[in-house]
Design an enzyme around this catalytic site. Structure first.
Site, PDB file in Angstrom:
ATOM      1  N   ASN A 195     -10.208  -3.138   2.308  1.00  0.00           N
ATOM      2  CA  ASN A 195      -9.862  -3.152   0.881  1.00  0.00           C
ATOM      3  C   ASN A 195     -11.124  -2.949   0.052  1.00  0.00           C
ATOM      4  O   ASN A 195     -12.232  -2.929   0.591  1.00  0.00           O
ATOM      5  CB  ASN A 195      -9.216  -4.489   0.503  1.00  0.00           C
ATOM      6  CG  ASN A 195      -7.731  -4.538   0.855  1.00  0.00           C
ATOM      7  OD1 ASN A 195      -7.108  -3.525   1.109  1.00  0.00           O
ATOM      8  ND2 ASN A 195      -7.175  -5.732   0.855  1.00  0.00           N
ATOM      9  N   TYR A 230       0.868  -3.947  12.397  1.00  0.00           N
ATOM     10  CA  TYR A 230       0.773  -2.535  12.027  1.00  0.00           C
ATOM     11  C   TYR A 230       1.570  -1.619  12.954  1.00  0.00           C
ATOM     12  O   TYR A 230       2.172  -0.651  12.501  1.00  0.00           O
ATOM     13  CB  TYR A 230      -0.702  -2.118  11.919  1.00  0.00           C
ATOM     14  CG  TYR A 230      -1.365  -2.697  10.675  1.00  0.00           C
ATOM     15  CD1 TYR A 230      -1.546  -4.073  10.544  1.00  0.00           C
ATOM     16  CD2 TYR A 230      -1.776  -1.898   9.628  1.00  0.00           C
ATOM     17  CE1 TYR A 230      -2.125  -4.617   9.411  1.00  0.00           C
ATOM     18  CE2 TYR A 230      -2.362  -2.434   8.485  1.00  0.00           C
ATOM     19  CZ  TYR A 230      -2.535  -3.797   8.388  1.00  0.00           C
ATOM     20  OH  TYR A 230      -3.096  -4.339   7.269  1.00  0.00           O
ATOM     21  N   HIS A 260      -4.216   1.131  11.857  1.00  0.00           N
ATOM     22  CA  HIS A 260      -3.968  -0.109  12.604  1.00  0.00           C
ATOM     23  C   HIS A 260      -5.317  -0.758  12.941  1.00  0.00           C
ATOM     24  O   HIS A 260      -6.152  -0.121  13.601  1.00  0.00           O
ATOM     25  CB  HIS A 260      -3.222   0.245  13.897  1.00  0.00           C
ATOM     26  CG  HIS A 260      -2.661  -0.939  14.606  1.00  0.00           C
ATOM     27  ND1 HIS A 260      -3.025  -2.233  14.334  1.00  0.00           N
ATOM     28  CD2 HIS A 260      -1.735  -1.025  15.591  1.00  0.00           C
ATOM     29  CE1 HIS A 260      -2.361  -3.050  15.120  1.00  0.00           C
ATOM     30  NE2 HIS A 260      -1.565  -2.346  15.894  1.00  0.00           N
ATOM     31  N   HIS A 311       0.833  -1.224   0.000  1.00  0.00           N
ATOM     32  CA  HIS A 311       0.000   0.000   0.000  1.00  0.00           C
ATOM     33  C   HIS A 311       0.861   1.265   0.000  1.00  0.00           C
ATOM     34  O   HIS A 311       0.503   2.264   0.624  1.00  0.00           O
ATOM     35  CB  HIS A 311      -0.949   0.028   1.204  1.00  0.00           C
ATOM     36  CG  HIS A 311      -1.927  -1.106   1.233  1.00  0.00           C
ATOM     37  ND1 HIS A 311      -3.178  -1.023   0.678  1.00  0.00           N
ATOM     38  CD2 HIS A 311      -1.830  -2.363   1.732  1.00  0.00           C
ATOM     39  CE1 HIS A 311      -3.821  -2.169   0.853  1.00  0.00           C
ATOM     40  NE2 HIS A 311      -3.021  -2.998   1.478  1.00  0.00           N
TER      41      HIS A 311
HETATM   42 FE1  HDE Z   1      -2.402  -4.786   5.576  1.00  0.00          FE
HETATM   43  N1  HDE Z   1      -0.614  -3.951   6.024  1.00  0.00           N
HETATM   44  N2  HDE Z   1      -1.698  -6.593   6.191  1.00  0.00           N
HETATM   45  N3  HDE Z   1      -4.118  -5.718   4.964  1.00  0.00           N
HETATM   46  N4  HDE Z   1      -3.116  -3.067   4.897  1.00  0.00           N
HETATM   47  C1  HDE Z   1      -0.301  -2.660   5.833  1.00  0.00           C
HETATM   48  O1  HDE Z   1       0.753  -1.314   7.422  1.00  0.00           O
HETATM   49  C2  HDE Z   1      -0.581  -6.785   6.923  1.00  0.00           C
HETATM   50  C3  HDE Z   1      -4.433  -7.032   5.094  1.00  0.00           C
HETATM   51  C4  HDE Z   1      -4.364  -2.801   4.441  1.00  0.00           C
HETATM   52  O2  HDE Z   1      -3.214   3.411   3.897  1.00  0.00           O
HETATM   53  C5  HDE Z   1       1.017  -2.291   6.448  1.00  0.00           C
HETATM   54  O3  HDE Z   1       1.063   0.872   7.809  1.00  0.00           O
HETATM   55  C6  HDE Z   1      -0.468  -8.156   7.342  1.00  0.00           C
HETATM   56  C7  HDE Z   1      -5.820  -7.255   4.831  1.00  0.00           C
HETATM   57  C8  HDE Z   1      -4.467  -1.424   4.032  1.00  0.00           C
HETATM   58  O4  HDE Z   1      -1.689   3.316   5.450  1.00  0.00           O
HETATM   59  C9  HDE Z   1       1.475  -3.586   7.125  1.00  0.00           C
HETATM   60  C10 HDE Z   1      -1.573  -8.786   6.803  1.00  0.00           C
HETATM   61  C11 HDE Z   1      -6.348  -6.025   4.533  1.00  0.00           C
HETATM   62  C12 HDE Z   1      -3.211  -0.879   4.280  1.00  0.00           C
HETATM   63  C13 HDE Z   1       0.343  -4.532   6.770  1.00  0.00           C
HETATM   64  C14 HDE Z   1      -2.338  -7.791   6.089  1.00  0.00           C
HETATM   65  C15 HDE Z   1      -5.270  -5.084   4.621  1.00  0.00           C
HETATM   66  C16 HDE Z   1      -2.392  -1.924   4.817  1.00  0.00           C
HETATM   67  C17 HDE Z   1       1.990  -1.635   5.523  1.00  0.00           C
HETATM   68  C18 HDE Z   1      -1.955 -10.241   6.891  1.00  0.00           C
HETATM   69  C19 HDE Z   1      -7.786  -5.689   4.130  1.00  0.00           C
HETATM   70  C20 HDE Z   1      -2.768   0.537   3.997  1.00  0.00           C
HETATM   71  C21 HDE Z   1       2.123  -0.208   5.991  1.00  0.00           C
HETATM   72  C22 HDE Z   1      -1.870 -10.825   8.205  1.00  0.00           C
HETATM   73  C23 HDE Z   1      -8.744  -5.986   5.169  1.00  0.00           C
HETATM   74  C24 HDE Z   1      -3.049   1.439   5.153  1.00  0.00           C
HETATM   75  C25 HDE Z   1       1.268  -0.118   7.143  1.00  0.00           C
HETATM   76  C26 HDE Z   1      -2.609   2.850   4.814  1.00  0.00           C
HETATM   77  C27 HDE Z   1      -1.063  -1.748   5.215  1.00  0.00           C
HETATM   78  C28 HDE Z   1       0.342  -5.799   7.202  1.00  0.00           C
HETATM   79  C29 HDE Z   1      -3.522  -8.106   5.370  1.00  0.00           C
HETATM   80  C30 HDE Z   1      -5.497  -3.701   4.337  1.00  0.00           C
HETATM   81  C31 HDE Z   1       2.837  -4.089   6.750  1.00  0.00           C
HETATM   82  C32 HDE Z   1       0.666  -8.744   8.162  1.00  0.00           C
HETATM   83  C33 HDE Z   1      -6.565  -8.600   4.917  1.00  0.00           C
HETATM   84  C34 HDE Z   1      -5.680  -0.725   3.450  1.00  0.00           C
HETATM   85  O5  HDE Z   1       1.541  -3.447   8.523  1.00  0.00           O
END
Ligand code: HDE
Length: 703
Positions: free
Chosen positions: A156, A370, A347, A83
């Protein structure tokens, strides 16, 4: 300054004091007052470094140069691992009626109270500088600044995810990102490692089918749905619990681009979605989304036919309706991209009393990830003190120090409980509004395993495929052919083709035939029954009828155009909330057959049809002759027609259509093409054009 003159002062002599930025009351720096260092020292020369003579080396002593360059060198922070490319907006949220029955969350109680929000939309795979219109899922993250602390709904634009367990996330992301040896391809899943991972992990296939559908190429952030994906819990004051799925519905309808259009846009305007959001908000066309909930009573959750802990599964709206509970309006652009959109830290663990997690193993992993990622990305544990992340309610605790701590805590009490110096902050019981985790009954063996239901990988991918209209199915097949056709590894291609058979034989056959790979033996996969035969709510084509507000209509004209046609179009389109953009052979003015000349918004060389939703060509013999003789206009119309867009052409304006090879009388080409029968258009013709624009795309042309 003339050449040869020494420059010790700023070259600007005259300052436009009336310019908007200079007047902005919020500017931190004060224009026209002394420029200073970070220590407040007034600077006498901001043009030249300190040198040993005019031709000598720069001196280490130059602390002003060093401070300036050091600050510059550290301007960038690590981009998000996923993202990375995002666009933000401020707004507010208001609940329709009190949700007291299902949750005690205060921001969901009072329909008169408005909660400020900050939203960040994003692509997932590409780097911060990648194009907006690539095929990918989109992030839809909302921070509610509630009176009980920040609540983040980090979702999402599709309701399911690729994997079921956080353990697989790094592998999945590594496979999707550019291949590490060559750093290719940027922001694209059309490569070996992504599909290798997919083919070896059947749990991915449902979300992959969504990504291959038109959801993967939204028309606008303003026109896409959002989903919380996981099941959460709502808890009311009496402790009654519901499992809840959260949905955002855009009030402008859900729309997509055509695939070729998305690819062309990546070149024409890599910032297409960011610009679209910014311009809409700046012009007062505020994007709006309705928040909806699907509710399942806690006591019914285990017996529910769909595993609510599996993030690769959705709950069809036909089984559990989505109840609209409130509306979000985005009405303010960020003022500083870095300070707000880049530094915002979302988060899923930022929750408020009345909302709680489920045991979804993907969500559980996110609850760790997060904070951890912000520590490296924002440089330490105090990122909650950055203005965009600050809670609007009081923060009152005994955490101290750390990198970049902004607050100056006073006194000697940094522990709890304390009975001296007036004591310390105290715990608040749940009954008084303190957060208490829902006491989910657990007590099973510690184990690395999954529930049997998690091995149903295909039933919902099949449901999704079968719920699509034929055109949407064609587009999924087209996307699969593009992606799989790009693979260098025939084995991966074959594995995916085999896997598609488990979704639907017709889908597999169409892909396999066009790819030229043999249909393999159907892998022995247990077939789970479909929860429902088809879900019309999953088809985007059932979510589109929302008028033409904010659509951009390109009007192509040259000298000699019929002013009456333009005026009639402008009146009708602008009354319906669309914007009319005039495109002429070159920038400057165009003269109608009769009347005053008008200014064009663009010369045709700097725009193309993909930047617009529909095309209008006023009549006028001289104008049409010019347009038809210019290849850029001919291509403009050809592309718009191929991408299924509505076209209207005034009386005697048809020669451009003809030059573009469009025969408006041919039934296979005429859908969404309107021809005027008199100067100024007849009323039904204008209405037909508005209806054609509202239909968004005319796939019936067979384009
Ligand atoms: Fe994320 N995800 N994600 N994700 N995600 C991040 O956090 C992560 C997942 C989503 O505009 C990171 O600050 C793991 C699902 C959005 O700042 C990180 C897993 C969904 C955004 C991270 C998931 C999301 C992130 C990268 C699986 C939809 C952007 C930078 C266990 C429900 C937020 C940050 C923004 C961002 C980890 C799965 C949505 C690395 C470990 C499922 C919208 O922390």
């Amino acid at each position: 300054m003339t050449f040869g003159q020494r420059q010790h002062r700023s070259p600007l002599k005259k300052i436009d004091k009336a310019s908007k930025d200079a007047r902005s009351p919020d500017r931190i720096e004060r224009p026209n007052e002394p420029l200073t260092t970070n220590q407040g020292l007034p600077i006498a020369d901001n043009q030249n470094s300190l040198k040993a003579g005019t031709r000598g080396p720069t001196l280490l002593e130059d602390f002003i140069l060093r401070e300036k360059i050091t600050s510059f060198d550290h301007e960038r922070i690590p981009e998000r691992i996923v993202h990375a490319r995002g666009s933000g907006a401020h707004g507010h949220f208001r609940v329709y009626t009190s949700q007291r029955e299902i949750t005690s969350a205060k921001f969901l109680q009072d329909p008169k109270a408005s909660t400020p929000v900050f939203v960040r939309f994003s692509t997932v795979v590409g780097g911060a500088g990648s194009a907006d219109t690539v095929r990918d899922l989109r992030g839809f993250a909302v921070k509610f600044y509630t009176e009980e602390g920040n609540y983040d709904l980090v979702g999402n634009n599709v309701p399911v995810f690729f994997i079921q367990d956080a353990m697989k996330f790094p592998d999945f992301v590594h496979a999707a990102k550019p291949e590490p040896d060559r750093a290719i391809p940027q922001a694209s899943s059309a490569h070996d490692t992504f599909w290798d991972f997919v083919s070896l992990n059947p749990e991915t296939i449902h979300a992959v089918t969504w990504a291959m559908s038109d959801r993967g190429i939204p028309r606008s952030y303003r026109m896409m749905q959002g989903f919380g994906v996981h099941t959460f819990r709502f808890v009311n004051e009496a402790g009654v619990v519901h499992r809840v799925k959260l949905h955002w519905k855009p009030l402008l309808g859900t729309h997509s681009l055509a695939w070729e259009e998305a690819q062309l846009l990546a070149g024409q305007d890599a910032d297409f979605h960011r610009r679209d959001l910014w311009e809409a908000i700046a012009s007062g066309a505020f994007p709006e989304y309705e928040l909806g909930v699907q509710l399942i009573r806690e006591e019914d959750a285990d017996a529910f036919p769909i595993d609510l802990l599996d993030p690769t599964k959705l709950v069809p709206e036909e089984l559990v309706p989505v109840i609209p509970i409130g509306r979000m309006v985005l009405d303010r652009n960020p003022e500083n991209y870095f300070a707000e959109t880049e530094q915002v830290a979302f988060h899923p663990a930022h929750i408020v009393p009345g909302i709680d997690f489920s045991e979804d193993p993907l969500l559980q992993g996110r609850l760790f990830s997060y904070t951890d990622t912000q520590l490296i990305r924002l440089g330490g544990p105090n990122f909650h003190e950055l203005p965009i992340n600050r809670a609007h309610s009081p923060v009152n605790n005994l955490q101290r120090d750390g990198f970049m701590r902004q607050t100056i805590h006073k006194g000697r009490i940094a522990y709890e409980p304390s009975g001296i110096d007036g004591g310390s902050p105290r715990q608040l019981p749940r009954a008084e509004g303190g957060f208490e985790s829902y006491a989910a009954p657990l007590g099973e063996a510690k184990i690395r395993d999954r529930n049997d239901s998690f091995f149903d990988h295909f039933s919902q991918a099949r449901l999704f495929w079968r719920s699509q209209t034929p055109v949407e199915q064609d587009n999924i097949v087209g996307a699969c052919l593009f992606e799989l056709g790009k693979l260098a590894s025939p084995i991966v291609r074959q594995r995916v083709a085999d896997m598609l058979q488990n979704i639907d034989a017709d889908l597999a056959e169409r892909v396999v035939t066009a790819l030229g790979v043999p249909l393999g033996k159907l892998p022995a996969t247990e077939h789970f029954p479909l929860p429902i035969a088809s879900s019309p709510a999953l088809s985007m084509h059932n979510r589109q009828e929302c008028g033409i507000a904010t659509r951009k209509i390109a009007v192509l004209l040259a000298d000699g155009f019929e002013a009456a046609d333009l005026h009639a179009l402008q009146k009708v389109l602008e009354a319906a909330g669309a914007s009319v953009v005039l495109i002429a052979p070159h920038l400057g003015t165009v003269r109608p057959r009769e009347g005053d000349e008008i200014a064009a918004h663009h010369g045709v060389a700097t725009v193309s049809s993909v930047l617009f939703d529909a095309v209008a060509i006023p009549g006028g013999t001289a104008s049409r002759t010019t347009l038809a003789s210019m290849p850029l206009f001919v291509r403009f119309v050809q592309e718009a027609h191929r991408h299924g867009k509505a076209l209207v052409s005034g009386l005697e304006g048809t020669s451009l259509l003809r030059a573009a090879g469009i025969d408006a009388a041919d039934p296979s080409q005429k859908e969404g093409v309107v021809e005027g029968s008199r100067i100024g258009f007849a009323k039904p013709e204008l209405s037909a054009f508005v209806a054609a624009v509202a239909a968004h795309r005319h796939w019936g042309r067979g384009s």
